[in-house]
Design a protein around this motif. Structure first.
Motif, short mmCIF file in Angstrom:
data_model
loop_
_atom_site.label_atom_id
_atom_site.label_comp_id
_atom_site.label_asym_id
_atom_site.label_seq_id
_atom_site.Cartn_x
_atom_site.Cartn_y
_atom_site.Cartn_z
N PHE A 131 0.83 -1.14 -0.23
CA PHE A 131 0.04 -0.19 -0.05
C PHE A 131 1.08 1.26 -0.16
N GLU A 132 0.56 2.09 -0.66
CA GLU A 132 1.56 3.22 -1.03
C GLU A 132 1.86 4.11 0.40
N ASN A 133 3.04 4.34 0.51
CA ASN A 133 3.49 5.28 1.88
C ASN A 133 3.55 4.42 2.94
N THR A 134 3.31 2.95 2.82
CA THR A 134 3.46 2.09 3.84
C THR A 134 4.49 0.90 3.67
N THR A 162 2.14 -4.74 3.06
CA THR A 162 1.77 -5.68 1.52
C THR A 162 0.37 -6.11 1.53
N GLU A 196 -4.85 1.12 -8.23
CA GLU A 196 -4.43 2.76 -7.58
C GLU A 196 -4.30 2.52 -6.06
N GLY A 197 -3.21 3.19 -5.67
CA GLY A 197 -3.06 3.12 -4.21
C GLY A 197 -2.07 1.96 -3.67
N LEU A 198 -1.52 1.30 -4.80
CA LEU A 198 -0.46 0.29 -4.57
C LEU A 198 0.90 0.82 -5.30
N THR A 199 1.96 0.21 -4.66
CA THR A 199 3.40 0.43 -4.96
C THR A 199 3.73 -1.06 -5.39
N THR A 240 7.27 -3.09 -6.07
CA THR A 240 8.72 -2.98 -6.02
C THR A 240 9.66 -4.08 -6.65
#
Length: 595
Positions: free
Chosen positions: A197-200, A203, A239-242, A244
């Motif tokens: 989750f973005e900025n966290t 997972t 949307e809202g996920l990153t 890596t």
């Protein structure tokens, strides 16, 4: 009573004498202060290794029913293959064979189990596929890019269960069609180590699972999603996920897993490679693609890589960065193969003995009995989907229409789909009608088949199974030029397996295969509506929402303005076949090659 040293010596002697009948090994064990084991009492050496069977699939894509054996999706080197009923039986038989040898088993998957599915599964939001795979004994699966086709919220529902309020068949889909039986979610566990989750640091799903077998042996599984997923799925779905880097993420987990006592580590990776000979499904000739670099970068403590995404079958032993051999496998797609890995674990170290670990890709042949439970599930959903699937929507004047591209990378089916999008009335707004259409070739999932010329909705859906929305927008001539060059540059450049040439309607042009990236479109060759393209003129064009968001390496679409969302692409396709009944394929003369 307290024993003296002399008493203890006497008792020990009596114990040794009593065990003479058990053999020399038992006597030596007691006389030296050792422990008597079952192996010692039988005179057999204690086993040095534990054998564990690992069964793996990937890229199932909801293919519950067997595909036509004459299609590339329904056979392996000419042998009819696939079908959930046969896959379930093969898995049972393979587990039983391992159990007969005293071996334990675990079944895993490397992503894309759902998404881009045939109507039999997609009409019910892939609930039938999750139910079928759960019934087959699947335990652990990494998340693939197509698991995000309906968005990450929907993917969470696939894990936990529950029903969607989708209007009992709205858009030809129906969650929980049996009111007596709600969807319970997957019995297997999804893993996504590199999806945050973005900025966290949280997972989407657990990053790994450690499975402890009966003898205490621990095997850790890391679930890895394609890092490039945001570029190849609908933007709203992630949307809202990153996402890596696969290598960095997996390597960071290795010391954590070892601290938890897991010396044997397997990565379930939704990314893959391309063998030089696609028919060599049980070997590894000239493997290329992302898997090669990922294998080279992964920590040597990782013992095996179960891969996917490229729909290829291969069985490789590649060197890790310490120079040691490491298994890298993939089981093709659509349940046509299953990989059997026999992990040999050293009982002293708890680590995989790679020299004695082997893999085999087995064809899921159709010469075994169908699994009754899976057959009943398929039959149930075939009955439910029949009214939608069997509706004839039009006719074609050829037995089928091919998605195979010619030398210029244009296809007859690509032209048909682009024409359908251009003709769709749902994208007309404020009196502005699109003059050109663009379709991504990867979104065309199969040839358009027919029944003696009659085309059903189910056959059309097999071609376009994503339920994307059509989007009309304004682009200048200069932006369109940039768009066309992106077919041959960036992620679609020379290092890609193949250029990603969009299928078009209302536009013609020539590209030069010998020209450098960024200059492949022949100057002055582009025409829209029969007129030369003008850089400063604004044109109304139409595409799907996946491309509209810049998917498949086409960021030029994100620079477009005045976007308007119309209806579903499958509806436009079906409506066009009905309106042009019967349809005759048109020549592939919109894109040409030259200098």
């Amino acid at each position: 009573m307290a024993f003296t040293g002399r008493d203890r010596t006497w008792l020990r002697g009596r114990r040794v004498a009593a065990l003479v009948a058990a053999g020399t090994a038992a006597v030596l064990a007691v006389a030296t202060g050792g422990t008597v084991t079952q192996a010692a009492t039988t005179g057999k050496p204690e086993p040095t290794h534990t054998q564990i069977q690992l069964l793996a699939i990937n890229d199932f894509h909801g293919n519950l029913a067997p595909n036509s054996p004459t299609s590339s999706t329904g056979n392996v080197n000419g042998t009819p293959a696939g079908g959930a009923e046969f896959l379930a039986t093969h898995l049972k038989q393979m587990r039983a064979a391992a159990a007969a040898k005293g071996e334990q088993s675990v079944t895993v998957a490397a992503g894309d189990l759902i998404g881009a599915s045939p109507l039999l599964s997609a009409a019910f939001h892939d609930e039938p596929t999750v139910e079928a795979l759960s019934g087959m004994g699947l335990e652990i699966a990494s998340v693939g890019n197509h698991e995000f086709d309906e968005g990450w919220h929907e993917l969470l529902r696939m894990q936990t269960g529950g029903c969607l309020p989708d209007g009992d068949g709205q858009n030809n889909q129906n969650s929980c069609p049996d009111p007596e039986k709600p969807f319970m979610g997957a019995k297997f566990k999804y893993l996504s180590a590199n999806v945050f989750f973005e900025n966290t640091q949280k997972t989407l799903f657990a990053p790994y699972k450690i499975k402890t077998f009966k003898d205490g042996r621990k095997v850790a599984f890391i679930g890895m999603t394609l890092e490039d997923t945001p570029n190849i799925v609908t933007k709203a779905g992630v949307e809202g996920l990153t996402f890596t880097d696969e290598i960095e993420t997996a390597n960071k987990l290795v010391p954590i897993l070892k601290k938890k006592g897991a010396e044997s580590i397997v990565v379930l990776l939704h990314e893959g490679g391309f063998p030089a000979d696609p028919r060599a499904y049980n070997s590894c000739p000239g493997i290329s693609g992302p898997i090669v670099d990922i294998n080279a970068g992964l920590d040597p403590e990782i013992d095996a890589i179960i891969s996917g995404h490229t729909h290829q079958g291969y069985n490789c032993t590649l060197q890790d960065k310490a120079g040691a051999p490491r298994l890298v496998t993939s089981a093709s797609s659509f349940g046509k193969l299953v990989t059997e890995v026999r992990l040999s674990i050293d009982n002293k170290t708890g680590d995989v003995d790679r020299a004695h670990t082997v893999a085999n890709n087995q064809i899921i042949t159709q010469d075994v009995p169908k699994d009754p439970r899976t057959s009943a599930l398929i039959s149930k959903y075939q009955t439910l989907v029949a009214p939608i699937a069997n509706k004839v929507i039009g006719h074609i004047t050829t037995p089928s229409i091919s998605r195979t591209q010619d030398e210029s990378l244009e296809s007859p089916l690509g032209n048909l789909i682009a024409d359908a999008q251009l003709a769709d009335a749902s994208v007309v707004t404020d009196g502005k009608t699109p003059v050109a259409a663009f379709m991504n070739p990867g979104g065309i999932r199969a040839d358009l088949a027919s029944n003696a010329g009659a085309v059903t909705f189910g056959q059309a859906f097999t071609v376009q199974p994503f339920n994307n929305f059509l989007v009309s927008m304004d682009m200048t001539g200069a932006q369109i030029k940039t768009l066309l060059e992106q077919q041959f540059s960036g992620v679609n450049g020379p290092e890609a397996p193949r250029f990603k040439v969009l299928q078009v309607a209302g536009i013609t042009y020539t590209w030069n295969p010998a020209a450098s990236a960024g200059s492949k479109v022949v100057p002055g060759s582009i025409e829209i509506a029969g007129q030369p393209l003008v850089d400063t003129t604004t044109y109304r064009i139409v595409t799907n929402n996946f491309l509209s968001d810049g998917g498949d390496g086409f960021p030029a679409f994100t620079t477009a303005t005045n976007k308007f969302f119309g209806g579903l692409d499958i509806d436009a396709f079906a409506d066009y076949l009905t309106a042009n009944d019967p349809y005759t394929p048109v020549p592939t003369d919109r894109i040409s090659t030259g200098s």
